[in-house]
Design a protein around this motif. Structure first.
Motif, PDB file in Angstrom:
ATOM      1  N   LYS A  11      11.800  -3.214   6.832  1.00  0.00           N
ATOM      2  CA  LYS A  11      11.921  -4.623   6.455  1.00  0.00           C
ATOM      3  C   LYS A  11      10.815  -5.496   7.043  1.00  0.00           C
ATOM      4  N   LYS A  12      10.258  -5.095   8.177  1.00  0.00           N
ATOM      5  CA  LYS A  12       9.241  -5.916   8.856  1.00  0.00           C
ATOM      6  C   LYS A  12       8.000  -5.084   9.155  1.00  0.00           C
ATOM      7  N   GLY A  13       6.941  -5.790   9.495  1.00  0.00           N
ATOM      8  CA  GLY A  13       5.714  -5.093   9.872  1.00  0.00           C
ATOM      9  C   GLY A  13       4.743  -6.055  10.519  1.00  0.00           C
ATOM     10  N   ARG A  14       3.565  -5.523  10.837  1.00  0.00           N
ATOM     11  CA  ARG A  14       2.539  -6.370  11.422  1.00  0.00           C
ATOM     12  C   ARG A  14       1.167  -5.741  11.251  1.00  0.00           C
ATOM     13  N   PHE A  15       0.185  -6.600  11.247  1.00  0.00           N
ATOM     14  CA  PHE A  15      -1.211  -6.197  11.301  1.00  0.00           C
ATOM     15  C   PHE A  15      -1.663  -6.531  12.717  1.00  0.00           C
ATOM     16  N   ILE A  16      -2.269  -5.572  13.390  1.00  0.00           N
ATOM     17  CA  ILE A  16      -2.691  -5.750  14.780  1.00  0.00           C
ATOM     18  C   ILE A  16      -4.202  -5.654  14.833  1.00  0.00           C
ATOM     19  N   ILE A  17      -4.814  -6.599  15.533  1.00  0.00           N
ATOM     20  CA  ILE A  17      -6.268  -6.575  15.675  1.00  0.00           C
ATOM     21  C   ILE A  17      -6.629  -6.204  17.112  1.00  0.00           C
ATOM     22  N   TYR A  18      -7.608  -5.337  17.222  1.00  0.00           N
ATOM     23  CA  TYR A  18      -8.119  -4.887  18.517  1.00  0.00           C
ATOM     24  C   TYR A  18      -9.600  -5.225  18.592  1.00  0.00           C
TER      25      TYR A  18
END
Length: 94
Positions: A11-18
């Motif tokens: 149902k949820k998610g994320r984009f992660i930047i490094y």
């Protein structure tokens, strides 16, 4: 050099930047059906502020939407302002 990864757990998610392999920020989303997702929050660590990373996160979400024939509902204030400023990404607005 920035790298972006996508995580999703149904149902949820994320984009992660490094940045240079260090966590710099994320943009979270929630699915709204099978063809739309809501951008809930975009945040970048203070250390990385002013470097365009929030914009990169939103643009990664836009590219993901385009590649997967999805629409975006930008509830996050930053994402909403990005969509208001950039005509070229309005094609993915729900």
């Amino acid at each position: 050099m920035a790298r972006i990864e996508r995580e999703a757990n149904g149902k949820k998610g994320r984009f992660i930047i490094y940045a240079d392999n260090e966590y710099a920020g994320e943009m979270t989303f929630t699915w709204a059906g099978k063809k739309k997702f809501i951008i809930d929050h975009t945040g970048v660590e203070d250390k990385f502020g002013g470097k365009g990373m929030a914009k990169q996160l939103v643009m990664e979400g836009v590219e993901y939407a385009r590649k997967n024939d999805l629409k975006i509902i930008p509830l996050c204030p930053y994402a909403k302002s990005r969509f208001n400023k950039d005509e070229s990404i309005k094609d993915v607005l729900a």
